[in-house]
Design a protein around this motif. Structure first.
Motif, mmCIF file in Angstrom:
data_model
loop_
_atom_site.group_PDB
_atom_site.id
_atom_site.type_symbol
_atom_site.label_atom_id
_atom_site.label_comp_id
_atom_site.label_asym_id
_atom_site.label_seq_id
_atom_site.Cartn_x
_atom_site.Cartn_y
_atom_site.Cartn_z
ATOM 1 N N GLY A 70 -2.415 20.686 -4.878
ATOM 2 C CA GLY A 70 -1.119 20.023 -4.923
ATOM 3 C C GLY A 70 -1.132 18.857 -5.882
ATOM 4 O O GLY A 70 -2.101 18.633 -6.616
ATOM 5 N N LYS A 71 -0.049 18.093 -5.872
ATOM 6 C CA LYS A 71 0.062 16.957 -6.783
ATOM 7 C C LYS A 71 -0.918 15.845 -6.421
ATOM 8 O O LYS A 71 -1.386 15.121 -7.303
ATOM 9 C CB LYS A 71 1.487 16.413 -6.768
ATOM 10 C CG LYS A 71 2.516 17.357 -7.381
ATOM 11 C CD LYS A 71 3.911 16.798 -7.234
ATOM 12 C CE LYS A 71 4.953 17.767 -7.787
ATOM 13 N NZ LYS A 71 6.335 17.278 -7.523
ATOM 14 N N ALA A 72 -1.208 15.685 -5.126
ATOM 15 C CA ALA A 72 -2.072 14.586 -4.703
ATOM 16 C C ALA A 72 -3.093 14.991 -3.648
ATOM 17 O O ALA A 72 -3.837 14.141 -3.169
ATOM 18 C CB ALA A 72 -1.224 13.429 -4.185
ATOM 19 N N LYS A 73 -3.110 16.265 -3.271
ATOM 20 C CA LYS A 73 -4.066 16.751 -2.271
ATOM 21 C C LYS A 73 -4.619 18.113 -2.699
ATOM 22 O O LYS A 73 -3.920 18.893 -3.352
ATOM 23 C CB LYS A 73 -3.401 16.875 -0.891
ATOM 24 C CG LYS A 73 -2.943 15.548 -0.310
ATOM 25 C CD LYS A 73 -2.435 15.693 1.119
ATOM 26 C CE LYS A 73 -1.172 16.512 1.205
ATOM 27 N NZ LYS A 73 -0.031 15.887 0.497
ATOM 28 N N SER A 74 -5.857 18.362 -2.298
ATOM 29 C CA SER A 74 -6.483 19.668 -2.501
ATOM 30 C C SER A 74 -6.774 20.272 -1.133
ATOM 31 O O SER A 74 -7.233 19.570 -0.231
ATOM 32 C CB SER A 74 -7.783 19.532 -3.294
ATOM 33 O OG SER A 74 -7.562 18.917 -4.549
ATOM 34 N N VAL A 75 -6.512 21.570 -0.990
ATOM 35 C CA VAL A 75 -6.702 22.253 0.288
ATOM 36 C C VAL A 75 -7.784 23.317 0.110
ATOM 37 O O VAL A 75 -7.696 24.161 -0.792
ATOM 38 C CB VAL A 75 -5.397 22.893 0.778
ATOM 39 C CG1 VAL A 75 -5.620 23.572 2.131
ATOM 40 C CG2 VAL A 75 -4.287 21.844 0.883
ATOM 41 N N ILE A 116 -1.338 10.041 -8.322
ATOM 42 C CA ILE A 116 -0.003 9.633 -7.895
ATOM 43 C C ILE A 116 0.990 10.125 -8.938
ATOM 44 O O ILE A 116 0.722 10.049 -10.146
ATOM 45 C CB ILE A 116 0.091 8.102 -7.684
ATOM 46 C CG1 ILE A 116 1.437 7.736 -7.041
ATOM 47 C CG2 ILE A 116 -0.168 7.333 -8.966
ATOM 48 C CD1 ILE A 116 1.496 6.300 -6.527
ATOM 49 N N THR A 117 2.091 10.700 -8.485
ATOM 50 C CA THR A 117 3.079 11.264 -9.406
ATOM 51 C C THR A 117 4.482 10.839 -8.975
ATOM 52 O O THR A 117 4.709 10.442 -7.835
ATOM 53 C CB THR A 117 3.018 12.802 -9.440
ATOM 54 O OG1 THR A 117 3.463 13.325 -8.180
ATOM 55 C CG2 THR A 117 1.613 13.299 -9.746
ATOM 56 N N ALA A 118 5.403 10.974 -9.904
ATOM 57 C CA ALA A 118 6.824 10.727 -9.619
ATOM 58 C C ALA A 118 7.655 11.543 -10.591
ATOM 59 O O ALA A 118 7.155 12.014 -11.620
ATOM 60 C CB ALA A 118 7.148 9.239 -9.750
ATOM 61 N N GLN A 153 6.548 14.130 -13.916
ATOM 62 C CA GLN A 153 6.691 13.616 -15.273
ATOM 63 C C GLN A 153 5.927 12.308 -15.461
ATOM 64 O O GLN A 153 5.490 11.980 -16.564
ATOM 65 C CB GLN A 153 8.167 13.417 -15.607
ATOM 66 C CG GLN A 153 8.973 14.713 -15.643
ATOM 67 C CD GLN A 153 10.444 14.470 -15.920
ATOM 68 O OE1 GLN A 153 10.801 13.589 -16.679
ATOM 69 N NE2 GLN A 153 11.304 15.243 -15.276
ATOM 70 N N LYS A 154 5.807 11.547 -14.378
ATOM 71 C CA LYS A 154 5.008 10.325 -14.406
ATOM 72 C C LYS A 154 3.802 10.552 -13.514
ATOM 73 O O LYS A 154 3.947 10.976 -12.370
ATOM 74 C CB LYS A 154 5.841 9.139 -13.897
ATOM 75 C CG LYS A 154 5.099 7.805 -13.907
ATOM 76 C CD LYS A 154 6.010 6.674 -13.436
ATOM 77 C CE LYS A 154 5.286 5.333 -13.500
ATOM 78 N NZ LYS A 154 6.146 4.217 -13.051
ATOM 79 N N ARG A 156 7.294 4.255 -8.644
ATOM 80 C CA ARG A 156 8.422 4.862 -9.352
ATOM 81 C C ARG A 156 9.170 3.835 -10.206
ATOM 82 O O ARG A 156 9.510 4.085 -11.355
ATOM 83 C CB ARG A 156 9.412 5.474 -8.351
ATOM 84 C CG ARG A 156 8.936 6.689 -7.599
ATOM 85 C CD ARG A 156 10.089 7.280 -6.779
ATOM 86 N NE ARG A 156 9.641 8.348 -5.901
ATOM 87 C CZ ARG A 156 9.355 8.186 -4.615
ATOM 88 N NH1 ARG A 156 9.465 6.987 -4.052
ATOM 89 N NH2 ARG A 156 8.973 9.205 -3.877
ATOM 90 N N LYS A 157 9.436 2.687 -9.608
ATOM 91 C CA LYS A 157 10.293 1.684 -10.242
ATOM 92 C C LYS A 157 9.517 0.561 -10.911
ATOM 93 O O LYS A 157 10.112 -0.392 -11.422
ATOM 94 C CB LYS A 157 11.235 1.089 -9.188
ATOM 95 C CG LYS A 157 12.130 2.117 -8.516
ATOM 96 C CD LYS A 157 12.989 1.467 -7.430
ATOM 97 C CE LYS A 157 13.863 2.467 -6.708
ATOM 98 N NZ LYS A 157 14.684 1.822 -5.649
ATOM 99 N N GLU A 158 8.171 0.660 -10.876
ATOM 100 C CA GLU A 158 7.303 -0.354 -11.486
ATOM 101 C C GLU A 158 7.642 -1.745 -10.946
ATOM 102 O O GLU A 158 7.943 -2.685 -11.686
ATOM 103 C CB GLU A 158 7.400 -0.297 -13.009
ATOM 104 C CG GLU A 158 6.951 1.048 -13.569
ATOM 105 C CD GLU A 158 6.958 1.117 -15.089
ATOM 106 O OE1 GLU A 158 7.359 0.118 -15.727
ATOM 107 O OE2 GLU A 158 6.561 2.158 -15.633
ATOM 108 N N LEU A 159 7.556 -1.865 -9.620
ATOM 109 C CA LEU A 159 7.941 -3.098 -8.941
ATOM 110 C C LEU A 159 6.770 -4.039 -8.680
ATOM 111 O O LEU A 159 6.972 -5.122 -8.120
ATOM 112 C CB LEU A 159 8.613 -2.753 -7.602
ATOM 113 C CG LEU A 159 9.898 -1.923 -7.684
ATOM 114 C CD1 LEU A 159 10.395 -1.566 -6.293
ATOM 115 C CD2 LEU A 159 10.974 -2.664 -8.461
#
Length: 237
Positions: free
Chosen positions: A10-15, A32-34, A38-39, A217-220
């Motif tokens: 997956g995007k952040a986990k492997s099974v 980590i993706t968003a 794309q990010k 996501r928002k670079e906070l």
């Protein structure tokens, strides 16, 4: 328990398969993706924080009578889980308006939603996870009517448990994403994870004070500093 072949990336986990056909090993990675991937970045330690928070919440839910796939945390970043046939739906329970609900439907940021609002998306990256309704789910044969009713019942029950627990830690649960699957006996169980990647959390009383993946996501601010602080507030030392 012996780790076997990779079953799903997956995007952040492997099974991974294990030596038992009805049990799997889920490994939380530091990815980590968003924005549909794309990010993306790799942040050292991120997988461990999400695994820790997930391992905190699943026994809490089981004790409240909610069936899950969780069996045990076997390392700081790996969980042993029941094998489920996952239902390709994302079930979002919203307690207050934020994100797409504000952008697309004219709600005010932070507007309370009583009772909580359930929104469902088709889990399909190629179609950007479009919103879906009961009629389409039934027409596509994604879930039977009784299964869909059970999924919604469980989602609201989970929300109630999490909301109370987090409120005691001065965290406002704004919304969250759940995924469900069927076990070998056909029972609907909660799968995937409950973490800062799937919860939208605000500091208590502060509208928009994000303490979740929105920081990325928002670079906070510093994502890892936020995840570490939230994990400590949720799980304790």
């Amino acid at each position: 328990m012996k780790q076997g072949d990779l079953l799903y990336l997956g995007k952040a986990k492997s099974v991974y398969r294990t030596d038992k056909p009805d049990e799997l090993l889920v490994v939380f990675r530091d990815d980590i993706t968003a924005f549909d991937g794309q990010k993306k970045n790799v942040l050292a330690g991120k997988g461990g924080y999400n695994a820790k928070v997930t391992a905190y919440f699943y026994p809490l839910l089981e004790a409240a009578g909610i069936p899950t796939h969780f069996l045990a945390a076997v390392t700081p970043t790996a969980h042993l889980v029941r094998r489920l046939s996952m239902i390709p739906l994302e079930i979002i329970v919203r307690n207050r308006a934020a994100g797409s609900l504000v952008r697309n439907y004219g709600f005010a940021e932070g507007e309370p939603l009583s009772p909580p609002l359930i929104v469902m998306d088709l889990k399909d990256d190629s179609r950007h996870d479009p919103m879906i309704n009961d009629e389409i789910i039934l027409a596509r044969g994604i879930a039977a009517a009784e299964e869909l009713a059970e999924i919604k019942r469980l989602a609201l029950a989970i929300n109630a448990v999490l909301r109370e627990n987090l409120a005691a830690k001065d965290l406002d649960l704004i919304d969250m994403k759940f995924e469900f699957g069927r076990d070998a006996a056909g029972m609907i169980r909660l799968g995937d994870e409950i973490s800062m990647d799937s919860l939208r959390l605000w500091d208590h009383g502060a509208v928009g004070a994000s303490l979740d993946k929105d920081v990325y996501r928002k670079e906070l601010g510093d994502v890892m500093e936020t995840y570490a602080m939230v994990a400590q507030r949720i799980c304790g030392a």
